[in-house]
Design a protein around this motif. Structure first.
Motif, PDB file in Angstrom:
ATOM      1  N   LEU A 196       8.874  10.821   3.563  1.00 17.76           N
ATOM      2  CA  LEU A 196       8.606  10.266   4.890  1.00 17.76           C
ATOM      3  C   LEU A 196       7.156  10.492   5.304  1.00 17.76           C
ATOM      4  CD1 LEU A 196       9.948   8.898   7.351  1.00 17.76           C
ATOM      5  CD2 LEU A 196      10.357  11.187   8.261  1.00 17.76           C
ATOM      6  N   GLU A 197       6.562  11.605   4.884  1.00 18.63           N
ATOM      7  CA  GLU A 197       5.169  11.904   5.236  1.00 18.63           C
ATOM      8  C   GLU A 197       4.206  10.889   4.625  1.00 18.63           C
ATOM      9  OE1 GLU A 197       3.994  14.178   7.482  1.00 18.63           O
ATOM     10  OE2 GLU A 197       6.122  14.459   7.918  1.00 18.63           O
ATOM     11  N   VAL A 198       4.527  10.396   3.449  1.00 19.47           N
ATOM     12  CA  VAL A 198       3.690   9.371   2.808  1.00 19.47           C
ATOM     13  C   VAL A 198       3.774   8.076   3.612  1.00 19.47           C
ATOM     14  CG1 VAL A 198       3.243   8.046   0.705  1.00 19.47           C
ATOM     15  CG2 VAL A 198       4.034  10.417   0.526  1.00 19.47           C
ATOM     16  N   VAL A 199       4.982   7.690   3.970  1.00 16.77           N
ATOM     17  CA  VAL A 199       5.180   6.473   4.771  1.00 16.77           C
ATOM     18  C   VAL A 199       4.442   6.605   6.098  1.00 16.77           C
ATOM     19  CG1 VAL A 199       6.873   4.963   5.894  1.00 16.77           C
ATOM     20  CG2 VAL A 199       7.409   6.018   3.682  1.00 16.77           C
ATOM     21  N   LYS A 200       4.571   7.745   6.720  1.00 11.55           N
ATOM     22  CA  LYS A 200       3.917   8.009   8.004  1.00 11.55           C
ATOM     23  C   LYS A 200       2.394   7.877   7.880  1.00 11.55           C
ATOM     24  CE  LYS A 200       3.693  11.847  11.291  1.00 11.55           C
ATOM     25  NZ  LYS A 200       4.216  13.208  11.515  1.00 11.55           N
ATOM     26  N   ALA A 201       1.819   8.408   6.807  1.00  8.92           N
ATOM     27  CA  ALA A 201       0.367   8.375   6.608  1.00  8.92           C
ATOM     28  C   ALA A 201      -0.152   6.964   6.336  1.00  8.92           C
ATOM     29  CB  ALA A 201      -0.018   9.291   5.451  1.00  8.92           C
ATOM     30  N   ILE A 202       0.610   6.171   5.622  1.00  4.72           N
ATOM     31  CA  ILE A 202       0.138   4.843   5.206  1.00  4.72           C
ATOM     32  C   ILE A 202       0.560   3.740   6.176  1.00  4.72           C
ATOM     33  CG2 ILE A 202       0.162   3.114   3.365  1.00  4.72           C
ATOM     34  CD1 ILE A 202      -1.301   5.711   2.565  1.00  4.72           C
ATOM     35  N   ASP A 203       1.821   3.671   6.523  1.00  2.00           N
ATOM     36  CA  ASP A 203       2.344   2.581   7.360  1.00  2.00           C
ATOM     37  C   ASP A 203       2.667   3.003   8.786  1.00  2.00           C
ATOM     38  OD1 ASP A 203       2.221   0.765   5.289  1.00  2.00           O
ATOM     39  OD2 ASP A 203       4.374   0.750   4.882  1.00  2.00           O
ATOM     40  N   GLY A 204       2.807   4.299   9.016  1.00  2.00           N
ATOM     41  CA  GLY A 204       3.303   4.764  10.304  1.00  2.00           C
ATOM     42  C   GLY A 204       4.820   4.701  10.310  1.00  2.00           C
ATOM     43  N   LEU A 205       5.409   5.218  11.339  1.00  2.33           N
ATOM     44  CA  LEU A 205       6.871   5.276  11.405  1.00  2.33           C
ATOM     45  C   LEU A 205       7.502   4.037  12.047  1.00  2.33           C
ATOM     46  CD1 LEU A 205       7.430   9.054  12.221  1.00  2.33           C
ATOM     47  CD2 LEU A 205       7.549   7.890  10.017  1.00  2.33           C
ATOM     48  N   GLY A 206       6.675   3.083  12.412  1.00  2.00           N
ATOM     49  CA  GLY A 206       7.176   1.843  13.004  1.00  2.00           C
ATOM     50  C   GLY A 206       8.141   1.103  12.111  1.00  2.00           C
ATOM     51  N   SER A 227       0.835  -1.209   0.000  1.00  2.00           N
ATOM     52  CA  SER A 227       0.000   0.000   0.000  1.00  2.00           C
ATOM     53  C   SER A 227       0.863   1.250   0.000  1.00  2.00           C
ATOM     54  CB  SER A 227      -0.910   0.045   1.232  1.00  2.00           C
ATOM     55  OG  SER A 227      -1.796  -1.023   1.245  1.00  2.00           O
ATOM     56  N   CYS A 228       1.905   1.235   0.803  1.00  2.00           N
ATOM     57  CA  CYS A 228       2.794   2.392   0.904  1.00  2.00           C
ATOM     58  C   CYS A 228       3.566   2.611  -0.391  1.00  2.00           C
ATOM     59  CB  CYS A 228       3.735   2.213   2.093  1.00  2.00           C
ATOM     60  SG  CYS A 228       4.663   3.701   2.506  1.00  2.00           S
ATOM     61  N   LYS A 229       3.992   1.535  -1.005  1.00  4.46           N
ATOM     62  CA  LYS A 229       4.697   1.655  -2.294  1.00  4.46           C
ATOM     63  C   LYS A 229       3.781   2.280  -3.339  1.00  4.46           C
ATOM     64  CE  LYS A 229       7.713  -2.232  -1.323  1.00  4.46           C
ATOM     65  NZ  LYS A 229       8.050  -3.627  -1.615  1.00  4.46           N
ATOM     66  N   TYR A 230       2.529   1.819  -3.385  1.00  5.77           N
ATOM     67  CA  TYR A 230       1.556   2.413  -4.304  1.00  5.77           C
ATOM     68  C   TYR A 230       1.310   3.878  -3.961  1.00  5.77           C
ATOM     69  CZ  TYR A 230       0.127  -2.130  -6.311  1.00  5.77           C
ATOM     70  OH  TYR A 230       0.079  -3.331  -6.971  1.00  5.77           O
ATOM     71  N   ALA A 231       1.238   4.183  -2.671  1.00  2.00           N
ATOM     72  CA  ALA A 231       1.000   5.564  -2.242  1.00  2.00           C
ATOM     73  C   ALA A 231       2.138   6.486  -2.672  1.00  2.00           C
ATOM     74  CB  ALA A 231       0.820   5.617  -0.721  1.00  2.00           C
ATOM     75  N   ILE A 232       3.358   6.025  -2.539  1.00  2.00           N
ATOM     76  CA  ILE A 232       4.506   6.825  -2.964  1.00  2.00           C
ATOM     77  C   ILE A 232       4.451   7.038  -4.475  1.00  2.00           C
ATOM     78  CG2 ILE A 232       7.025   6.880  -3.194  1.00  2.00           C
ATOM     79  CD1 ILE A 232       7.118   5.328  -0.473  1.00  2.00           C
ATOM     80  N   ARG A 233       4.176   5.975  -5.209  1.00  4.01           N
ATOM     81  CA  ARG A 233       4.092   6.095  -6.666  1.00  4.01           C
ATOM     82  C   ARG A 233       2.970   7.052  -7.083  1.00  4.01           C
ATOM     83  NH1 ARG A 233       4.457  -0.219  -8.193  1.00  4.01           N
ATOM     84  NH2 ARG A 233       3.956   0.484 -10.312  1.00  4.01           N
ATOM     85  N   ALA A 234       1.817   6.929  -6.435  1.00  2.68           N
ATOM     86  CA  ALA A 234       0.687   7.809  -6.757  1.00  2.68           C
ATOM     87  C   ALA A 234       1.025   9.264  -6.446  1.00  2.68           C
ATOM     88  CB  ALA A 234      -0.559   7.381  -5.969  1.00  2.68           C
ATOM     89  N   THR A 235       1.641   9.500  -5.301  1.00  4.48           N
ATOM     90  CA  THR A 235       2.020  10.851  -4.898  1.00  4.48           C
ATOM     91  C   THR A 235       2.986  11.466  -5.904  1.00  4.48           C
ATOM     92  OG1 THR A 235       1.717  10.298  -2.559  1.00  4.48           O
ATOM     93  CG2 THR A 235       3.088  12.212  -3.052  1.00  4.48           C
ATOM     94  N   VAL A 236       3.963  10.707  -6.310  1.00  8.69           N
ATOM     95  CA  VAL A 236       4.966  11.201  -7.267  1.00  8.69           C
ATOM     96  C   VAL A 236       4.314  11.460  -8.631  1.00  8.69           C
ATOM     97  CG1 VAL A 236       7.089  10.606  -8.507  1.00  8.69           C
ATOM     98  CG2 VAL A 236       6.913  10.175  -6.046  1.00  8.69           C
ATOM     99  N   PHE A 237       3.424  10.567  -9.060  1.00  7.24           N
ATOM    100  CA  PHE A 237       2.747  10.772 -10.344  1.00  7.24           C
ATOM    101  C   PHE A 237       1.903  12.048 -10.313  1.00  7.24           C
ATOM    102  CE2 PHE A 237      -1.046  10.117 -13.048  1.00  7.24           C
ATOM    103  CZ  PHE A 237      -0.409  10.237 -14.267  1.00  7.24           C
TER     104      PHE A 237
END
Length: 145
Positions: free
Chosen positions: A77-87, A5-15
């Motif tokens: 990092l904000e995308v990761v934080k929103a989708i997966d959290g910083l854990g 999900s996070c990988k898709y979120a990063i890709r979507a954000t960049v697109f």
């Protein structure tokens, strides 16, 4: 590890960010196709990104998703934080609750270095820089056909 999900979120954000210079809003269908993700899944991810103010959504006939200037300067990092959290940058790779330098898992000392480097990369890389490399043809979001 970062989730799918996070990988898709990063890709979507960049697109989405890559369209900012053209002042173009993009729809879920186009985003899903561009990041090679299921449309419904992409929609849910985009809702989370919008809720966390990483991208902006506008409804209506001229609507879609877009990035403003402030959003372009956000670290990935904000995308990761929103989708997966910083854990992902703090949790034990083996899933132990008490993993530390005093009570390490078998991978602890090696993984601490790796996740620290990864955290710094995500913290020091903003959305704009990734979008620019995509727009300029230096990077890609899709697998080659």
């Amino acid at each position: 590890m970062i989730s799918k999900s996070c990988k898709y979120a990063i890709r979507a954000t960049v697109f989405i960010a890559s369209k900012a210079k053209e002042n173009v809003k993009v729809g879920v269908k186009e985003i899903a196709k561009e990041i090679e993700a299921p449309e419904a899944f992409t929609g849910k991810i985009l809702q989370t990104l919008n809720k966390n103010k990483i991208v902006t959504s506008l409804k209506g006939p001229y609507g879609g998703f877009f990035s403003d200037e402030e959003q372009l300067d956000l670290p990935i990092l904000e995308v990761v934080k929103a989708i997966d959290g910083l854990g992902v940058f703090t949790d034990c790779v083996f899933g132990l609750h008490q993993c530390s330098d005093d009570h390490p898992c078998p991978m602890h000392f090696e993984y601490v270095k790796t996740r620290s480097q990864m955290y710094n990369s995500f913290k020091n890389t903003n959305i704009r820089s990734l979008a620019d490399s995509l727009s300029e043809g230096f990077a890609f979001l899709k697998n080659p056909e």
